[in-house]
Motif scaffolding. Structure first.
Motif, mmCIF file in Angstrom:
data_model
loop_
_atom_site.group_PDB
_atom_site.id
_atom_site.type_symbol
_atom_site.label_atom_id
_atom_site.label_comp_id
_atom_site.label_asym_id
_atom_site.label_seq_id
_atom_site.Cartn_x
_atom_site.Cartn_y
_atom_site.Cartn_z
ATOM 1 N N VAL A 1 0.842 -1.199 0.000
ATOM 2 C CA VAL A 1 0.000 0.000 0.000
ATOM 3 C C VAL A 1 0.875 1.246 0.000
ATOM 4 O O VAL A 1 1.758 1.378 0.856
ATOM 5 C CB VAL A 1 -0.919 0.017 1.247
ATOM 6 C CG1 VAL A 1 -1.763 1.292 1.272
ATOM 7 C CG2 VAL A 1 -1.810 -1.216 1.272
ATOM 8 N N PRO A 2 0.672 2.184 -0.940
ATOM 9 C CA PRO A 2 1.475 3.414 -0.932
ATOM 10 C C PRO A 2 1.256 4.186 0.372
ATOM 11 O O PRO A 2 0.114 4.398 0.786
ATOM 12 C CB PRO A 2 0.936 4.215 -2.123
ATOM 13 C CG PRO A 2 0.177 3.245 -2.949
ATOM 14 C CD PRO A 2 -0.313 2.181 -2.032
ATOM 15 N N ARG A 3 2.348 4.574 1.016
ATOM 16 C CA ARG A 3 2.260 5.284 2.285
ATOM 17 C C ARG A 3 1.383 6.537 2.173
ATOM 18 O O ARG A 3 0.651 6.889 3.080
ATOM 19 C CB ARG A 3 3.675 5.675 2.748
ATOM 20 C CG ARG A 3 3.685 6.403 4.084
ATOM 21 C CD ARG A 3 5.084 6.634 4.612
ATOM 22 N NE ARG A 3 4.993 7.201 5.961
ATOM 23 C CZ ARG A 3 5.747 6.848 6.976
ATOM 24 N NH1 ARG A 3 6.651 5.908 6.835
ATOM 25 N NH2 ARG A 3 5.602 7.402 8.156
ATOM 26 N N CYS A 4 1.466 7.188 1.039
ATOM 27 C CA CYS A 4 0.742 8.455 0.837
ATOM 28 C C CYS A 4 -0.768 8.283 1.002
ATOM 29 O O CYS A 4 -1.465 9.197 1.431
ATOM 30 C CB CYS A 4 1.062 9.014 -0.542
ATOM 31 S SG CYS A 4 0.429 10.671 -0.832
ATOM 32 N N SER A 5 -1.287 7.098 0.659
ATOM 33 C CA SER A 5 -2.731 6.887 0.722
ATOM 34 C C SER A 5 -3.266 6.985 2.147
ATOM 35 O O SER A 5 -4.461 7.186 2.356
ATOM 36 C CB SER A 5 -3.096 5.520 0.125
ATOM 37 O OG SER A 5 -2.553 4.469 0.904
ATOM 38 N N MET A 6 -2.363 6.846 3.141
ATOM 39 C CA MET A 6 -2.783 6.924 4.550
ATOM 40 C C MET A 6 -2.162 8.117 5.265
ATOM 41 O O MET A 6 -2.200 8.205 6.487
ATOM 42 C CB MET A 6 -2.388 5.631 5.275
ATOM 43 C CG MET A 6 -3.079 4.402 4.708
ATOM 44 S SD MET A 6 -2.224 2.901 5.198
ATOM 45 C CE MET A 6 -0.709 3.039 4.256
ATOM 46 N N ASP A 7 -1.552 9.019 4.504
ATOM 47 C CA ASP A 7 -0.849 10.162 5.084
ATOM 48 C C ASP A 7 -1.568 11.456 4.684
ATOM 49 O O ASP A 7 -1.441 11.918 3.544
ATOM 50 C CB ASP A 7 0.599 10.172 4.567
ATOM 51 C CG ASP A 7 1.437 11.285 5.168
ATOM 52 O OD1 ASP A 7 0.862 12.197 5.806
ATOM 53 O OD2 ASP A 7 2.669 11.263 4.979
#
Length: 365
Positions: free
Chosen positions: A102-108
């Motif tokens: 999962v791309p970190r950005c999607s939860m940041d």
């Protein structure tokens, strides 16, 4: 990831040959000409978080041998690849199926806000859920005799039907790691640090040859995101040329640029560990991989020629050793930098990142 260099005006090609011949094979100290090249290389990393280099030890033919084998591997049915999974080792060896990372950005929220503020022509695709790409992780180079981070230094996985696997992976992985280490020395010189400042910390690191596989028959819509907007958690990432376009990188000025690497060259991208060691003087480079109009054209051509339409990246992640310390080095160790990039163990930084991108299963220390 995978692919290679944008317009030559933005990313000049740095020939590693002179430094390799004079300073590594010849044992000389860098002369003024070499120092100037090192400074240019370091400045390019500061400005773009990326580099295009040419290493005489890394011919296109070796990259082709590697890509041919990985295409055959990824073309196998999913049930044949599944036994190569190692989730209990954080997927740091063996295969990672699509729909896991999962791309970190999607939860940041901060990263999502950053995308929102980007001008439309330079805007990233908003990451939504796990990436539809496969990846294979293969360790390269020696591991430490003793480490607190055994799961980051696990034994390699060898797919059953590929007797040539170990030889080909070791061959290409070692060549790319050797090129990366030359860049690490040159960057250190260009940044005004001790020549061995980076490579000493890389010794016995959990370096990983990590080719991705994207099924361009299954996912063939323009705009499909194979690797959502993200940075790499390691020190430096190095790529051989991919057979399909689709990699986009963001320069330090915020401009998004497609990657088109010259034949026989390698692309490097700065990771989070390099940002840490330079106190933010070099940023971890943001990038994404998307099915573009260029990808569509390349797929049509591959079909005409009877070639594989799996998009394989030729990627190696160079790491700082798990038990080594991450902190701003030398003149980068200002009060401000030390406050932002706190001293820690590289293995702890990696595990925190793996937890965030869903590669560290619940319950594992």
């Amino acid at each position: 990831m995978g692919g290679g260099g944008s317009d030559v005006a933005q990313l000049p090609v740095f020939d590693l040959g002179p430094f390799l011949e004079k300073c590594i094979l010849g044992g000389q100290e860098p002369d003024e000409e070499i120092k100037k090249q090192c400074e240019g290389l370091a400045q390019c990393l500061k400005d773009t978080s990326a580099l295009v280099v040419k290493d005489p030890r890394c011919p296109s033919s070796d990259n082709a041998t590697f890509l041919d084998m990985l295409e055959r591997y990824y073309e196998q049915p999913n049930e044949v690849k599944r036994p190569d999974e190692r989730p209990h080792f954080h997927y740091q060896v063996g295969v990672t199926p699509e729909g896991v990372e999962v791309p970190r950005c999607s939860m940041d929220p901060a990263c999502l806000k950053e995308i929102e503020k980007q001008p439309e022509e330079h805007r990233a695709h908003v990451p939504k859920g796990a990436d539809p790409k496969w990846r294979f992780m293969h360790r390269v180079g020696p591991r430490p005799a003793e480490t607190k981070f055994k799961e980051l230094n696990a034994e390699p996985v060898y797919p059953e039907k590929f007797p040539e696997w170990e030889g080909n992976m070791t061959m290409w992985g070692t060549k790319m790691l050797n090129a990366l280490e030359v860049v690490a020395e040159m960057a250190a010189i260009g940044l005004g640090l001790d020549r061995k400042a980076f490579v000493d910390k890389m010794r016995n690191g959990p370096h990983l040859l990590a080719p991705t596989g994207s099924d361009l028959a299954k996912y063939q819509d323009v705009g499909t995101v194979f690797a959502g907007y993200h940075y790499d958690l390691n020190f430096l990432t190095i790529h051989g040329k991919s057979r399909f376009p689709g990699l986009y990188i963001w320069l330090r000025n915020g401009n998004k640029t497609p990657v088109k690497m010259p034949e026989g060259c390698l692309l490097l991208q700065a990771g989070k560990q390099l940002e840490w060691l330079t106190g933010g003087a070099i940023n971890a480079g943001m990038h994404e991989v998307v099915f573009s109009e260029g990808t569509k054209g390349a797929v049509a051509k591959a079909k005409e020629e009877g070639r594989s339409i799996w998009r394989v990246s030729s990627t190696l992640f160079g790491h700082i050793a798990s038990d080594a310390t991450l902190e701003p080095l030398g003149h980068f160790a200002t009060d401000e930098a030390m406050a932002k990039y706190k001293k820690c163990c590289a293995g702890d930084q990696v595990q925190e990142e793996l937890d965030t991108i869903k590669l560290k299963p619940n319950g594992l220390a």
